[in-house]
Structure formats: structure tokens, C-alpha cells
Design an enzyme around this catalytic site. Structure first.
Site, PDB file in Angstrom:
ATOM      1  N   GLN A  11       0.953  -1.364  -0.144  1.00 14.47           N
ATOM      2  CA  GLN A  11      -0.152  -0.044   0.005  1.00 14.47           C
ATOM      3  C   GLN A  11       0.854   1.375   0.061  1.00 14.47           C
ATOM      4  N   ASP A  55      15.453  -9.416  -1.840  1.00 12.47           N
ATOM      5  CA  ASP A  55      14.506  -9.640  -0.863  1.00 12.47           C
ATOM      6  C   ASP A  55      15.169  -9.258   0.588  1.00 12.47           C
ATOM      7  N   ALA A  78       9.694  -2.690   3.365  1.00 13.58           N
ATOM      8  CA  ALA A  78       9.148  -3.999   3.183  1.00 13.58           C
ATOM      9  C   ALA A  78       9.131  -4.805   4.691  1.00 13.58           C
ATOM     10  N   ALA A  79       7.981  -5.599   4.726  1.00 14.52           N
ATOM     11  CA  ALA A  79       7.640  -6.084   5.796  1.00 14.52           C
ATOM     12  C   ALA A  79       6.714  -7.289   5.734  1.00 14.52           C
ATOM     13  N   SER A  81       3.531  -7.445   7.383  1.00 18.36           N
ATOM     14  CA  SER A  81       2.729  -6.683   8.058  1.00 18.36           C
ATOM     15  C   SER A  81       1.474  -6.813   8.631  1.00 18.36           C
ATOM     16  N   THR A 124       6.253   1.480  13.772  1.00 20.92           N
ATOM     17  CA  THR A 124       4.728   1.250  13.892  1.00 20.92           C
ATOM     18  C   THR A 124       4.224   1.633  15.384  1.00 20.92           C
ATOM     19  N   GLU A 126       1.978  -0.247  16.637  1.00 17.26           N
ATOM     20  CA  GLU A 126       2.106  -1.667  17.255  1.00 17.26           C
ATOM     21  C   GLU A 126       3.214  -2.031  18.386  1.00 17.26           C
ATOM     22  N   TYR A 152       4.734  -9.587  15.439  1.00 19.29           N
ATOM     23  CA  TYR A 152       5.109  -8.435  14.426  1.00 19.29           C
ATOM     24  C   TYR A 152       5.593  -7.384  15.034  1.00 19.29           C
ATOM     25  N   LYS A 156       9.312  -5.593  14.893  1.00 16.91           N
ATOM     26  CA  LYS A 156       9.366  -4.149  14.286  1.00 16.91           C
ATOM     27  C   LYS A 156      10.199  -3.217  15.419  1.00 16.91           C
ATOM     28  N   HIS A 182      -2.732   3.404   8.871  1.00 22.03           N
ATOM     29  CA  HIS A 182      -3.346   4.361   7.778  1.00 22.03           C
ATOM     30  C   HIS A 182      -3.941   3.250   6.547  1.00 22.03           C
ATOM     31  N   ARG A 187      -5.330  -0.342   0.260  1.00 19.29           N
ATOM     32  CA  ARG A 187      -4.959  -1.250   1.364  1.00 19.29           C
ATOM     33  C   ARG A 187      -5.610  -2.619   1.085  1.00 19.29           C
TER      34      ARG A 187
HETATM   35  P1  NAP Z   1       2.077  -3.935   2.717  1.00 17.99           P
HETATM   36  O1  NAP Z   1       0.856  -3.372   1.887  1.00 17.99           O
HETATM   37  O2  NAP Z   1       1.835  -5.336   3.724  1.00 17.99           O
HETATM   38  O3  NAP Z   1       3.303  -4.162   1.992  1.00 17.99           O
HETATM   39  C1  NAP Z   1       4.361  -4.821   2.332  1.00 17.99           C
HETATM   40  C2  NAP Z   1       5.516  -4.928   1.240  1.00 17.99           C
HETATM   41  O4  NAP Z   1       6.626  -5.822   1.932  1.00 17.99           O
HETATM   42  C3  NAP Z   1       4.970  -5.679   0.183  1.00 17.99           C
HETATM   43  O5  NAP Z   1       5.428  -4.877  -0.978  1.00 17.99           O
HETATM   44  C4  NAP Z   1       5.481  -6.815   0.005  1.00 17.99           C
HETATM   45  O6  NAP Z   1       5.858  -7.753  -0.982  1.00 17.99           O
HETATM   46  C5  NAP Z   1       6.786  -6.499   0.742  1.00 17.99           C
HETATM   47  N1  NAP Z   1       7.720  -7.701   1.512  1.00 17.99           N
HETATM   48  C6  NAP Z   1       7.155  -8.629   2.130  1.00 17.99           C
HETATM   49  N2  NAP Z   1       8.240  -9.658   2.430  1.00 17.99           N
HETATM   50  C7  NAP Z   1       9.036  -9.190   2.042  1.00 17.99           C
HETATM   51  C8  NAP Z   1      10.544  -9.833   1.647  1.00 17.99           C
HETATM   52  N3  NAP Z   1      10.989 -10.850   2.056  1.00 17.99           N
HETATM   53  N4  NAP Z   1      11.497  -8.964   0.894  1.00 17.99           N
HETATM   54  C9  NAP Z   1      11.183  -7.908   0.354  1.00 17.99           C
HETATM   55  N5  NAP Z   1      10.029  -7.481   0.401  1.00 17.99           N
HETATM   56  C10 NAP Z   1       8.899  -7.981   1.116  1.00 17.99           C
HETATM   57  O7  NAP Z   1       2.123  -2.938   4.224  1.00 17.99           O
HETATM   58  P2  NAP Z   1       1.853  -1.252   3.878  1.00 17.99           P
HETATM   59  O8  NAP Z   1       0.624  -0.920   4.768  1.00 17.99           O
HETATM   60  O9  NAP Z   1       2.419  -0.733   2.656  1.00 17.99           O
HETATM   61  O10 NAP Z   1       3.247  -0.896   5.088  1.00 17.99           O
HETATM   62  C11 NAP Z   1       4.212  -0.386   4.780  1.00 17.99           C
HETATM   63  C12 NAP Z   1       5.331  -0.499   6.053  1.00 17.99           C
HETATM   64  O11 NAP Z   1       4.902   0.219   7.041  1.00 17.99           O
HETATM   65  C13 NAP Z   1       5.389  -2.136   6.339  1.00 17.99           C
HETATM   66  O12 NAP Z   1       6.564  -2.292   6.876  1.00 17.99           O
HETATM   67  C14 NAP Z   1       4.395  -1.834   7.589  1.00 17.99           C
HETATM   68  O13 NAP Z   1       4.685  -2.965   8.609  1.00 17.99           O
HETATM   69  C15 NAP Z   1       4.736  -0.498   8.078  1.00 17.99           C
HETATM   70  N6  NAP Z   1       3.527   0.175   8.683  1.00 17.99           N
HETATM   71  C16 NAP Z   1       2.246   0.050   8.182  1.00 17.99           C
HETATM   72  C17 NAP Z   1       1.062   0.778   8.928  1.00 17.99           C
HETATM   73  C18 NAP Z   1      -0.221   0.686   8.001  1.00 17.99           C
HETATM   74  O14 NAP Z   1      -1.256   1.269   8.948  1.00 17.99           O
HETATM   75  N7  NAP Z   1      -0.250   0.704   6.607  1.00 17.99           N
HETATM   76  C19 NAP Z   1       1.365   1.273   9.985  1.00 17.99           C
HETATM   77  C20 NAP Z   1       2.797   1.381  10.478  1.00 17.99           C
HETATM   78  C21 NAP Z   1       3.606   0.738   9.957  1.00 17.99           C
HETATM   79  P3  NAP Z   1       5.053  -8.559  -1.943  1.00 17.99           P
HETATM   80  O15 NAP Z   1       4.050  -7.724  -2.754  1.00 17.99           O
HETATM   81  O16 NAP Z   1       6.113  -9.360  -2.688  1.00 17.99           O
HETATM   82  O17 NAP Z   1       4.242  -9.388  -0.822  1.00 17.99           O
HETATM   83  O1  F7E Z   2      -6.551  -4.923  12.526  1.00 12.33           O
HETATM   84  C1  F7E Z   2      -9.397  -6.333  14.510  1.00 12.33           C
HETATM   85  C2  F7E Z   2      -8.073  -6.839  14.723  1.00 12.33           C
HETATM   86  O2  F7E Z   2      -5.315  -6.151  10.630  1.00 12.33           O
HETATM   87  C3  F7E Z   2      -7.294  -3.895  13.110  1.00 12.33           C
HETATM   88  C4  F7E Z   2      -0.994  -3.296  10.223  1.00 12.33           C
HETATM   89  O3  F7E Z   2      -0.834  -2.112   8.931  1.00 12.33           O
HETATM   90  O4  F7E Z   2      -1.612  -1.365  11.470  1.00 12.33           O
HETATM   91  C5  F7E Z   2      -2.254  -2.763  11.035  1.00 12.33           C
HETATM   92  O5  F7E Z   2      -2.313  -3.848  12.146  1.00 12.33           O
HETATM   93  C6  F7E Z   2      -8.249  -4.330  14.301  1.00 12.33           C
HETATM   94  C7  F7E Z   2      -7.335  -5.536  15.131  1.00 12.33           C
HETATM   95  O6  F7E Z   2      -4.716  -3.920  11.710  1.00 12.33           O
HETATM   96  C8  F7E Z   2     -10.818  -8.544  11.765  1.00 12.33           C
HETATM   97  O7  F7E Z   2      -8.213  -7.739  15.628  1.00 12.33           O
HETATM   98  C9  F7E Z   2     -11.536  -7.568  13.680  1.00 12.33           C
HETATM   99  O8  F7E Z   2      -8.005  -5.275  16.406  1.00 12.33           O
HETATM  100  O9  F7E Z   2      -6.744  -4.037  10.285  1.00 12.33           O
HETATM  101  P1  F7E Z   2      -5.877  -4.781  11.049  1.00 12.33           P
HETATM  102  P2  F7E Z   2      -3.649  -3.862  12.884  1.00 12.33           P
HETATM  103  O10 F7E Z   2      -3.658  -5.069  13.525  1.00 12.33           O
HETATM  104  O11 F7E Z   2      -4.003  -2.616  13.740  1.00 12.33           O
HETATM  105  C10 F7E Z   2      -0.592  -1.239  12.428  1.00 12.33           C
HETATM  106  C11 F7E Z   2      -0.305   0.233  12.810  1.00 12.33           C
HETATM  107  C12 F7E Z   2       0.475  -2.054  11.654  1.00 12.33           C
HETATM  108  O12 F7E Z   2       1.837  -1.615  11.626  1.00 12.33           O
HETATM  109  C13 F7E Z   2       0.519  -3.214  10.852  1.00 12.33           C
HETATM  110  O13 F7E Z   2       1.245  -3.409   9.796  1.00 12.33           O
HETATM  111  O14 F7E Z   2      -9.319  -4.887  13.599  1.00 12.33           O
HETATM  112  N1  F7E Z   2     -10.335  -7.296  13.486  1.00 12.33           N
HETATM  113  N2  F7E Z   2     -11.794  -8.488  12.718  1.00 12.33           N
HETATM  114  C14 F7E Z   2      -9.897  -7.651  12.242  1.00 12.33           C
HETATM  115  N3  F7E Z   2      -8.643  -7.609  11.785  1.00 12.33           N
HETATM  116  C15 F7E Z   2      -8.514  -8.011  10.468  1.00 12.33           C
HETATM  117  N4  F7E Z   2      -7.378  -8.002   9.750  1.00 12.33           N
HETATM  118  N5  F7E Z   2      -9.565  -9.026   9.944  1.00 12.33           N
HETATM  119  C16 F7E Z   2     -10.764  -9.271  10.467  1.00 12.33           C
HETATM  120  O15 F7E Z   2     -11.591  -9.959  10.038  1.00 12.33           O
END
Ligand code: NAP
Ligand code: F7E
Length: 330
Positions: A11, A55, A78-79, A81, A124, A126, A152, A156, A182, A187
């Protein structure tokens, strides 16, 4: 300017590539796997990104990527996630989400480019874990205690501390963005917001009759991904490397997100459409996340353009369009 983004197919990778391209950067993206299923779609949407195979668990591929891209800025996104997935694959999560950060930092150092490449680490909320909620009403900030509640979050936190260590030990420019949730139209559907908006659109279009979820009571601080990647870039323009929280400063439950999404398509009572599936519950829950972005606002001038209601509506509207295409193709 040249930028290398790991996690380019995710994303944030898409939003960041778009932003950096609009600013005139030459953008390189690390893509994994010998035949990544996301590659073709990515190349169609982002023809200006030069993809490099590699990778984060393979150090030599990272050294090669750094040498090929010669980036001014490296964004390590990359993660593995997904928090739920990390409970099922904790060792893999440690390798990718934790040790992968070390591999990226070492690649920069080993390529003798530690003094010219700025590194962004995707930390993060988390890492806070939602238990030591030590600033009630104000939210977590850069000084708050960490208490990760998942493989996770723990992985992190390792990456976060390694990033800080490379900053302190080698004087490298390594900045950590501690980002709260976010979301947006890019997403992945495995995350709760997109799962909900997609299902709501499908229910409205008659493509699906119900939605299965886990816990509805946890609260998250949700913002729009486009606003947050702009914050990443702003952090990297700061003269000194540092840690910054990006958050909305508001917290809402999964149920509130659900209600808003159904309300947007004119369904007032969501209950007949939602079932709880125990398989979706996690071994430990992060109860409540609320962030305080004051430092980023004051020092970077960061602000959000899209609020909670705008986020939900944007995601639902996008999924309604996709659902209409699916109906037409039937
Ligand atoms: P995402 O959509 O899950 O994307 C993760 C990316 O990591 C994908 O491009 C995936 O590639 C790549 N990846 C996974 N394993 C890999 C490996 N072994 N080597 C190289 N690349 C690899 O995550 P996102 O939401 O964009 O988030 C970006 C970063 O911010 C992540 O590190 C996440 O943990 C962190 N973060 C996200 C949030 C949020 O709310 N979105 C909040 C805080 C922090 P593939 O396409 O090959 O799977
Ligand atoms: O869950 C609850 C679940 O998986 C949010 C990642 O980007 O943000 C993300 O982590 C909440 C949790 O995000 C379902 O148990 C209920 O309480 O959308 P989520 P997350 O766990 O907050 C942080 C900041 C990151 O860094 C992470 O990479 O929703 N929940 N029912 C569910 N969650 C999912 N996925 N699916 C369900 O069916």
C-alpha cells in the site's frame, strides 16, 4: 534525486512512488520472488518505477540493489505487516520484519554509502501495544514506553532499535516513522478496514450476503495513507535524523468503522450482515491505539488532509466502483 523503496508493491509503496515521482525523483523499487504475482499490475500502474529483484532476507541482493539504484533516499517499507499472520508465522516474521531491517542497514554500510544515503525505517504504533496507555487523552508519543503484543510488534521493535543503533553507532542518517494505522483504496483486503469497505460494497451490489469479522471493540487511530507517505518524505527532508509519530489524534473502534461504512451506503442496521468468526480472533489483542502527532506537526509542518469520515467514504466509494464493474461483467 534517486530513491529506493523496499515494499514497493505494498500500500505505502504505491503511494510513495507516486509522490516521489511527482517531485521529480527517479524511483527504484525492490521486488521479491522469481514471478511476483503483483509485478504485472504494478508495472501497468507505475511504469516510471524501475524494479530491482531482491529480498530483505537476502543480504547480497540488498547490496546489489543499493549499488544499482545509488539512492539518495532509501525507504525500508518491506515487511510481513499483518499482525494476525505474524502469530501464525512468528519465525518468518522475525526474519523479514525484524532481521530484514538489519540487512538493509548493513547493505548501506557495506556498500560504503552510509554517509550519503538517508534511510527511512517504517516503525509502527504496534510497538506500543495498547496496554501502557500512559498518556490518557493525549496518546502515545516518541517518549512512550514500548510493550509489543505480537510477533509483528516485537520484530518491528527490534528493527526500530537497530535503526536507532546505526544512527548512534555509525552516524548514519536513519529516521524512524512511528506510524499509526493508515488506510485507503490501496489497502490489502486482509486488513479490517478494506475487508469492511469491500464487503459493504459487495453487499450493496448483491454480490455478497454477509461479512465475517473477529473482535469489534478494539480501537485504532486511523488516517489516510496518502497523508502519511507525505509525512515520511517530510521526515527525510529534516536536517537531522530522528523519530516521529504520525497519527490522527483520534481513536475509534472497529464497530464504529463498520457503522460508518454501512451508513455511507444507506444501511442503518449492519447487524444482520455481520457474523463473528472465532478463527479471526488473535491470541493477544491491542486494545486501544491513540497517537499524538504534535512533534511532526511542530517540527515538520505535517498535517492531514483527510479525516475519518472522508477516509471511510473514499474507501467505500472506490469499492462501489469496483463492485459495479464486477456486476457488469457477470
Ligand atoms: P503492505 O501493504 O503489507 O506491504 C508490504 C510490502 O513488503 C509488500 O510490498 C511486500 O511484497 C513486501 N515484502 C514482504 N516480504 C518481503 C521480503 N522478504 N523482501 C522484500 N519485500 C517483502 O504494508 P504497508 O501497509 O504498505 O506498510 C508499509 C510498511 O509500513 C510496512 O513495513 C508496515 O509494517 C509498516 N506500517 C504500516 C502501517 C499501516 O497502517 N499501513 C502502520 C505502521 C507501519 P510482496 O508484494 O512481494 O508481498
Ligand atoms: O486490525 C480487528 C483486529 O489487521 C485492526 C497493520 O498495518 O496497523 C495494522 O495492524 C483491528 C484489530 O490492523 C478482523 O483484531 C476484527 O484489533 O486491520 P488490522 P492492525 O492489526 O491494527 C498497524 C499500525 C501496523 O503496523 C500493521 O502493519 O481489527 N479485526 N476483525 C480484524 N482484523 C482483520 N485484519 N481482519 C478481521 O476480520
Amino acid at each position: 534525486m534517486r530513491a529506493l523503496i523496499t515494499g514497493i508493491t505494498g500500500q505505502d509503496g504505491g503511494h510513495l512512488a507516486e509522490l516521489l515521482h511527482s517531485k521529480g525523483y527517479q524511483v527504484f523499487g525492490l521486488i521479491r520472488g522469481q514471478n511476483n504475482a503483483r509485478r504485472q499490475q504494478f508495472e501497468t500502474e507505475f511504469p516510471y518505477v524501475e524494479l530491482i529483484e531482491g529480498d530483505v532476507t537476502d543480504p547480497s541482493s540488498l547490496v546489489q540493489a543499493v549499488e544499482q539504484a545509488q539512492p539518495d533516499e532509501l525507504y525500508n517499507l518491506a515487511a510481513i505487516s499483518h499482525v494476525g499472520y505474524s502469530f501464525k508465522n512468528p519465525s518468518l516474521t522475525a526474519d523479514v520484519t525484524g532481521k530484514g531491517v538489519l540487512n538493509v542497514l548493513e547493505a548501506v554500510r557495506m556498500a560504503h554509502m552510509g554517509d550519503r544515503i538517508k534511510v527511512y525505517q517504517a516503525s509502527t504504533s504496534e510497538m506500543f501495544g495498547g496496554l501502557d496507555y500512559n498518556r490518557p487523552g493525549r496518546g502515545y508519543n516518541e517518549q512512550s514506553l514500548f510493550h509489543p503484543r505480537s510477533p509483528y510488534g516485537a520484530a518491528k521493535l527490534y528493527g526500530h532499535w537497530m535503526a536507532r543503533n546505526y544512527r548512534e553507532s555509525y552516524g548514519m542518517y536513519v529516521t524512524c516513522g512511528i506510524l499509526f494505522n493508515h488506510e485507503g483504496e490501496r489497502r490489502g483486503a486482509e486488513f479490517v478496514t478494506r475487508k469492511i469497505t469491500k464487503a459493504v460494497a459487495h453487499i450493496k451490489a448483491g454480490l455478497q450476503d454477509h461479512l465475517e469479522l473477529g473482535d469489534l471493540w478494539p480501537k485504532r487511530d486511523w488516517g489516510y495513507a496518502g497523508d502519511y507517505v507525505r509525512g515520511m518524505w517530510q521526515m527525510m527532508q529534516h536536517p537531522e535524523p530522528d523519530d516521529f509519530v504520525l497519527a490522527s489524534g483520534e481513536t475509534r473502534s472497529v464497530q464504529q468503522f463498520l457503522e460508518s461504512a454501512f451508513e455511507h451506503v444507506g444501511i442503518d442496521d449492519w447487524r444482520p450482515f455481520v457474523r463473528q468468526n472465532p478463527a479471526l480472533l488473535r491470541p493477544a489483542q491491542v486494545d486501544i491505539l491513540l497517537g499524538d502527532p504534535a512533534k511532526a506537526e511542530d517540527q515538520l509542518g505535517w498535517s492531514r488532509e483527510i479525516d475519518f469520515t472522508g477516509l471511510v467514504q473514499r474507501m467505500v466509494d472506490h469499492d462501489l466502483k469496483l463492485a459495479a464493474v464486477a456486476v457488469a461483467a457477470r
